[in-house]
Design an enzyme around this catalytic site. Structure first.
Site, short mmCIF file in Angstrom:
data_model
loop_
_atom_site.label_atom_id
_atom_site.label_comp_id
_atom_site.label_asym_id
_atom_site.label_seq_id
_atom_site.Cartn_x
_atom_site.Cartn_y
_atom_site.Cartn_z
N CYS A 1 0.83 -1.22 0.00
CA CYS A 1 0.00 0.00 0.00
C CYS A 1 0.85 1.26 0.00
O CYS A 1 0.51 2.26 -0.63
CB CYS A 1 -0.95 0.00 1.19
SG CYS A 1 -0.12 -0.04 2.80
N HIS B 1 -2.05 1.53 7.53
CA HIS B 1 -2.34 1.48 6.10
C HIS B 1 -1.95 2.81 5.45
O HIS B 1 -2.02 3.86 6.09
CB HIS B 1 -3.83 1.20 5.90
CG HIS B 1 -4.23 0.87 4.50
ND1 HIS B 1 -3.51 0.00 3.70
CD2 HIS B 1 -5.28 1.29 3.73
CE1 HIS B 1 -4.11 -0.11 2.53
NE2 HIS B 1 -5.17 0.67 2.51
#
Length: 330
Positions: A140, A274
């Site tokens: 990510c 994230h």
């Protein structure tokens, strides 16, 4: 009548939205099983006989949780996503922001004043291209950084060009596709090399182990003159007026089931795990691009409320860049 057809009719009957069928499945085992079969078909899932029972159990719990979230949060729709058959450990492996040591780097980054050359606001994030899909990797951080570079390339060239996450991953020291990394270090790596190929010439392979390769044609129409840390929510809004921003955020189980609406559950603020890309805002919400493909959320995006400061850590560890067009004189 075939159960698949029955489910399709039921889906059409529930306000025209398949997301709402999770509430029906919660009370009917046959609908739950049919919904699981639909999920397998839609996402191309195939299981060995020994695995199917585990995946169905995971799916059943995910659907029950999504139905509960729908009851508790009327501003957001929750439903089936690619996470529905995963264990929490497997889902966490798709949230690869590795924040280890991030405080050590804080004093390196200035919080520069932003010169808002472009006012893209909420309605122009489509200029930055579609949400990409990191698949079942921890990359990510590379996708978040690449999306920032794609946005600035679109601004310079007035057209979208897909850039190479694999080059970003290969050239960022200390970060990997498998173990995760940091979006600011990825931006710094591109600043140092001054190079980034297109994804067509240097495609994402979902693997590590390659050396940094800048032999492909450089697709960047600029060089990065600096990587800067966002200074709070006001700083994020200012930075977004000049281009996308790479964001470290908290992504929890409830967000895994997000299908649309303005998210305001502050439970996501407990952890940063994230990396995503902020691409726009209004007076009411932030628009954030994920890297789970266009099938998650609102065509790959989530809207976060601006009613709370630093929602989901959106301005805690976020970075923007300054650029100078190739050939410009400083």
């Amino acid at each position: 009548m075939n159960m698949f057809i029955i489910l399709m009719v039921a889906v059409a009957a529930v306000s025209g939205s398949k997301d709402q069928i999770v509430n029906l499945a919660n009370g009917d085992p046959k609908i739950m099983l049919g919904l699981f079969n639909m999920f397998q078909y839609e996402y191309g899932k195939e299981y060995a006989p020994s695995e199917r029972r585990l995946r169905l159990a995971n799916f059943r719990q995910f659907v029950k949780d999504a139905a509960r979230y729908n009851e508790e949060d009327e501003d957001v729709t929750y439903g089936i996503t690619m996470f529905a058959d995963l264990t929490e450990a497997e889902a966490e492996n798709m949230r690869g922001f590795n924040a280890t040591g991030m405080n050590d780097d804080d004093d390196v980054y200035e919080q520069a004043e932003v010169n808002p050359k472009f006012n893209l606001g909420a309605n122009h994030q489509s200029r930055y291209g579609p949400a990409k899909n990191q698949a079942n990797t921890n990359a990510c951080w590379a996708f978040a950084a690449t999306a920032v570079l794609e946005g600035h390339t679109s601004i310079k060239n007035r057209r979208y060009t897909a850039l190479s996450e694999q080059e970003v991953a290969d050239c960022t020291s200390g970060s990997t596709v498998a173990r995760g990394g940091m979006h600011n270090k990825a931006l710094e790596a591109v600043r140092r090399t001054g190079h980034l190929a297109t994804s067509a010439s240097y495609p994402f392979t979902y693997r590590d182990g390659y050396s940094c390769n800048t032999r492909h044609q450089n697709a960047l129409p600029f060089r990065i003159t600096g990587v800067y840390k966002v200074n709070g929510d006001n700083g994020l809004a200012a930075a977004l007026s000049a281009g996308p921003v790479a964001v470290g955020m908290g992504f929890d189980r409830q967000l895994s089931a997000y299908r649309g609406g303005v998210y305001s559950n502050r439970s996501c603020m407990s952890v940063q795990n994230h990396a995503v890309t902020a691409v726009g805002y209004t007076s009411s919400y932030w628009i954030v691009r994920n890297s789970y493909g266009t099938g998650w959320g609102e065509r790959g995006h989530v809207r976060f409320t601006r009613s709370y400061q630093n929602m989901c850590h959106i301005s805690s560890y976020s970075f923007y860049i300054r650029t100078q067009s190739n050939g410009e004189v400083e």
